[in-house]
Design a protein around this motif. Structure first.
Motif, short mmCIF file in Angstrom:
data_model
loop_
_atom_site.label_atom_id
_atom_site.label_comp_id
_atom_site.label_asym_id
_atom_site.label_seq_id
_atom_site.Cartn_x
_atom_site.Cartn_y
_atom_site.Cartn_z
N TYR A 129 0.85 -1.20 0.00
CA TYR A 129 0.00 0.00 0.00
C TYR A 129 0.88 1.24 0.00
CZ TYR A 129 -3.88 3.10 1.29
OH TYR A 129 -4.83 4.09 1.31
N GLN A 131 1.85 4.36 1.05
CA GLN A 131 1.53 5.23 2.18
C GLN A 131 2.01 6.65 1.92
OE1 GLN A 131 2.92 3.89 5.98
NE2 GLN A 131 2.33 5.76 7.05
N THR A 132 1.08 7.57 1.91
CA THR A 132 1.38 9.00 1.81
C THR A 132 0.67 9.70 2.97
OG1 THR A 132 -0.53 9.32 0.34
CG2 THR A 132 1.61 8.94 -0.71
N ARG A 135 -3.04 9.42 3.20
CA ARG A 135 -3.61 8.08 3.34
C ARG A 135 -3.12 7.38 4.61
NH1 ARG A 135 -3.83 4.84 -2.16
NH2 ARG A 135 -1.69 4.28 -1.72
N ALA A 136 -2.26 8.06 5.36
CA ALA A 136 -1.63 7.45 6.53
C ALA A 136 -2.64 7.13 7.63
CB ALA A 136 -0.53 8.35 7.07
N LEU A 139 -4.57 3.98 6.77
CA LEU A 139 -3.71 2.80 6.89
C LEU A 139 -3.49 2.44 8.36
CD1 LEU A 139 -1.88 0.63 5.73
CD2 LEU A 139 -0.03 2.33 5.66
N GLU A 140 -3.19 3.43 9.18
CA GLU A 140 -2.95 3.18 10.60
C GLU A 140 -4.21 2.63 11.27
OE1 GLU A 140 -1.59 5.59 14.65
OE2 GLU A 140 -1.40 6.55 12.69
N LEU A 173 -7.17 -0.54 -0.09
CA LEU A 173 -6.84 -0.70 1.32
C LEU A 173 -7.77 -1.71 1.99
CD1 LEU A 173 -5.25 0.04 3.82
CD2 LEU A 173 -6.69 2.07 4.10
#
Length: 308
Positions: A129, A131-132, A135-136, A139-140, A173
């Motif tokens: 994935y 991760q930017t 988008r963090a 994701l977290e 995701l």
């Protein structure tokens, strides 16, 4: 396994073939894996371990050669490995990488079901994935959910409602979450809601609506993708989506969502208006209460990756 080394030694000695036996042992001791094992474990081995374990070393080298030549006959999908056993050398048979991958694919196929998704969606992975900063958070939150759910799957864990424009990675995701959970042994269903709506309408003709509805509402982890993409009929909204959400709320089953709409937009601009143009804000509000109970909203933004 039969102690082939001892049997070979007895046979050779009975035929005065000690020279051949010594030559075979020499080749066994010259094997790079045997040499490495002896070097690493030299301080842990019994004084006469090599001599006492000659038959095991021969077994290891012999079975390894057969496996490399495609003639392994001990157990398909397993390879010999040298191990320590009470300061002596023994052989253990461990699954090969190919066997582990095959078993993993079988488990994934069993646990990870999809409706209306491309076949490749099952291959996405959290490790891949992109991760930017925008988008963090999503994701977290996804990783936090996985850890909490797998630690205690019987407790209620609020899932995620990912919203944002096209192509920012919402579906990717959630598919990666489904992949991880399925890989760890938990059943998941990822369904594209517009495709599911068509599917369930077609099921009316062969009386399969109840079965399809039960499969969706009872699955341990459900991911509803692209909710709000198409206008819903009153029946789909109330008797299908409403029944699914009500059941999952009552049984506290994790339910994820992805949408191009925020929760407020979904309620006001989509759920409150049927495909016939009827405006029913109270029914929309009732549905949103269930969605808000099941999932918390997280916005996902960034560039459209579908254009790359």
């Amino acid at each position: 396994m039969e102690d082939v080394g001892k049997e070979m030694k007895r046979t050779m000695e009975s035929h005065n073939l000690k020279q051949q036996y010594q030559a075979i042992l020499k080749s066994v001791y010259a094997d790079k894996d045997v040499k490495e094992f002896l070097k690493i474990n030299q301080n842990k081995l019994d004084k006469n371990a090599v001599e006492k374990s000659a038959s095991k070393l021969y077994e290891f080298v012999n079975e390894k050669k057969k496996l490399l030549n495609g003639h392994g006959n001990f157990a398909k999908g397993y390879q010999p490995t040298l191990i320590l056993n009470d300061h002596l050398i023994d052989v253990s048979y461990q699954p090969t990488k190919d066997h582990l991958n095959l078993e993993r694919q079988k488990k994934l196929a069993k646990n990870f079901k999809t409706v209306g998704m491309t076949a490749g969606i099952k291959n996405v992975n959290l490790d891949d994935y992109d991760q930017t900063a925008d988008r963090a958070v999503a994701l977290e939150a996804s990783i936090d959910f996985i850890q909490a759910y797998e630690t205690n799957p019987k407790s209620f864990h609020k899932a995620l409602y990912l919203y944002g424009p096209f192509g920012v990675g919402k579906t990717y995701l959630l598919a990666a979450v489904a992949h991880r959970l399925s890989d760890d042994g938990f059943q998941t269903l990822l369904l594209h809601f517009p495709s599911f709506a068509v599917d369930i309408k077609n099921a009316i003709n062969n009386n399969q609506v109840a079965d399809k509805l039960n499969n969706v509402k009872k699955v341990p982890v459900l991911i509803i993708d692209d909710i709000g993409a198409d206008a819903m009929s009153t029946w789909i909204r109330d008797d299908i989506l409403g029944v699914i959400l009500e059941y999952r709320m009552q049984h506290e089953l994790p339910t994820f969502f992805s949408s191009n709409f925020s929760m407020e937009q979904l309620e006001q601009e989509h759920l409150s208006t049927t495909s016939r143009g009827d405006i029913e804000p109270l029914k929309a509000k009732r549905l949103m209460e269930r969605i808000k109970f099941l999932a918390r909203p997280i916005q996902v933004s960034g560039r459209n990756r579908r254009n790359n």
